[in-house]
Design an enzyme around this catalytic site. Structure first.
Site, PDB file in Angstrom:
ATOM      1  N   ASP A   1       1.017  -1.486  -0.340  1.00  0.00           N
ATOM      2  CA  ASP A   1      -0.161  -0.049   0.563  1.00  0.00           C
ATOM      3  C   ASP A   1       1.142   0.626   0.050  1.00  0.00           C
ATOM      4  O   ASP A   1       1.785   1.248   0.463  1.00  0.00           O
ATOM      5  CB  ASP A   1      -0.490   0.016   1.135  1.00  0.00           C
ATOM      6  CG  ASP A   1      -0.290  -0.452   2.057  1.00  0.00           C
ATOM      7  OD1 ASP A   1       0.798  -0.956   2.656  1.00  0.00           O
ATOM      8  OD2 ASP A   1      -0.745   0.624   3.735  1.00  0.00           O
TER       9      ASP A   1
ATOM     10  N   GLU B   1       0.486  -0.684   5.901  1.00  0.00           N
ATOM     11  CA  GLU B   1       0.949  -0.666   6.690  1.00  0.00           C
ATOM     12  C   GLU B   1       0.855   1.371   7.025  1.00  0.00           C
ATOM     13  O   GLU B   1       1.564   1.631   7.882  1.00  0.00           O
ATOM     14  CB  GLU B   1       2.327  -1.250   6.466  1.00  0.00           C
ATOM     15  CG  GLU B   1       3.520  -0.673   6.861  1.00  0.00           C
ATOM     16  CD  GLU B   1       4.225   1.214   6.756  1.00  0.00           C
ATOM     17  OE1 GLU B   1       5.105   1.069   8.347  1.00  0.00           O
ATOM     18  OE2 GLU B   1       4.225   1.329   6.720  1.00  0.00           O
TER      19      GLU B   1
END
Length: 469
Positions: A87, A150
């Protein structure tokens, strides 16, 4: 062994470039959950692409409910994990090259995620490929674990460890070289102020907003004003000290939009950026707003937060002997005539606690005006510099760089703090600019290849079978 690793890494250079480009071209910013995709379709596409690349290289893979996936090689009960994520934070504005085109210029791949953390994930994957191609026998399982949120809470990796075994050792290629023996605590606080009161004639703050993520220094903020004409507003602005090139004034029917252009940076390094929200409020605080509570809020922000990045005026400035110092970054703000909310990302010293930070702040607030609540707290990470695991990572790094400096502490937060024994390790080399969460993020292709070689050597040193075994 060093020469063989370098030769194999160089033979994979073009493939590393292509794999990085494939991942960067997917705009994997977290979105609302959609059916079986907990962080949105684009994040899933990035995870699926990473798994596809890994399977095409001959590795075993496993997808854990689209929350995370792992790529595995080796044998044994113990696991050495390489912790990465697919991400990315929002792209922001002002890019020289398109943020999701993954264009190559001057031996650099440009794009959101190239250095945080898709490029490093590729380096870790190809490190495993190097070890595989060299036919190194392993006495541990080596897992590249790929998380999916994250940048916004690390929930996906916690989910993963509820389903899969916790590794005995782990390193996260999501920071800088050499090995990171300490990471500050990460605290997200939501500040809110109730501005509702009886309407009055005169200058009003209709809206204020800015920022894309708590862990980014915002590069843009805007406010909409009413109850004043252009000539009056321009005269007021003439008396205020600010960089004229950074401010834009635009008429929208009977209202005026004031926008400020700052400089983005990673939330752990607010000193590297220019916080558009804070600089805009600095200007607004000098305007004669009719509403008393609006003036009180702007005065509070200007006096207690201002353009500082160490939390001094709000009472939470702190530093320990590791050494790590507290940083304070307003990342997102949104408000109107009735209420304003903003999120602050704080990185606090390794030897401190979130409770102390919050207590220090609350002791410096007007509780009738400002409310503070904890959104998220991730405790610090600390390991001794002479730990054998860290020393093996340092040996691999030093062999390929000649740099004899010791382990360091950082303000950034990585997946390493979620495992029983983990540290961050690369990919940024000493002296290089920190471009994570900034415009024109890139990774040097030579560094991509060199990182893969370093990680391959670390895998061999930690999980490889020795000649006498």
């Amino acid at each position: 062994m060093k020469d063989k690793i370098i030769e194999t890494a160089e033979s994979l250079r073009d493939n590393m470039i292509l794999s990085t480009q494939e991942l960067v071209r997917i705009p994997s910013v977290e979105a609302e959950a959609a059916g079986e995709y907990p962080y949105g379709v684009e994040v899933y596409k990035a995870l699926a692409k990473a798994v596809e690349i890994s399977e095409n290289m001959g590795f075993k893979t496993k997808n854990i409910d689209n929350q995370a996936a792992h790529v595995e090689m080796g044998e044994g009960e113990e696991i050495l994990a390489l912790l990465c994520h697919v991400d990315v934070v929002p792209e922001g504005s002002g890019w020289t090259y398109p943020p999701y085109a993954a264009e190559v210029h001057d031996n650099k791949i440009f794009g959101r995620g190239t250095i945080d953390d898709k490029g490093p994930a590729v380096a870790a994957l190809y490190a495993m490929k190097i070890v595989k191609d060299l036919n190194i026998k392993l006495n541990k399982r080596v897992r590249l674990i790929l998380g999916t949120n994250e940048e916004s809470g690390m929930v996906s990796l916690n989910y993963y460890f509820k389903k899969e075994k916790m590794p005995e050792l782990a390193f996260s290629p999501d920071a800088t070289f050499p090995a990171i023996h300490a990471e500050k605590g990460i605290l997200d606080l939501k500040f809110s102020a109730n501005l509702k009161e009886e309407n009055k004639e005169g200058l009003k703050l209709e809206k204020i907003e800015g920022g894309n993520a708590a862990n980014m220094v915002p590069d843009y903020a805007e406010a909409v004003l009413s109850g004043i004409n252009k000539e009056e507003l321009e005269k007021l602005l003439e008396k205020i000290d600010y960089e004229e090139a950074d401010l834009n004034l635009e008429a929208v029917e009977d209202e005026f939009k004031i926008s400020y252009n700052g400089i983005s940076a990673h939330g752990s390094l607010p000193e590297d950026g220019k916080n558009a929200i804070s600089y805009l409020i600095k200007i607004l605080s000098e305007l004669p707003f009719a509403k008393t509570k609006v003036r009180e809020f702007l005065n509070f922000y200007s006096s207690k937060i201002g353009i500082e990045y160490d939390g001094a005026s709000i009472g939470c400035k702190d530093q320990d002997d590791v050494p790590t110092a507290l940083t304070f970054n307003t990342g997102v703000m949104k408000g109107d005539q009735n209420k304003v909310e903003f999120i602050v990302n704080i990185r606090y010293p390794v030897k401190s606690k979130a409770e102390k930070v919050v207590s220090d702040i609350r002791n410096n607030l007007d509780s009738d005006l400002i409310n503070v609540e904890i959104l998220n707290d991730v405790e610090p990470l600390y390991a001794a510099k002479n730990d054998p695991f860290i020393q093996k990572l340092m040996t691999a790094y030093q062999e390929f760089t000649g740099d004899k400096s010791g382990p360091i502490a950082i303000g950034g937060g990585t997946y390493a703090r979620l495992v029983d024994k983990g540290v961050a390790f690369g990919p940024l080399f000493p002296g290089q600019p920190e471009l994570a969460h900034q415009k024109d993020e890139f990774i040097e292709i030579d560094d991509l290849v060199r990182s893969a070689a370093i990680y391959a050597k670390a895998i061999i040193d930690i999980a490889g079978v020795k000649d006498n075994e």
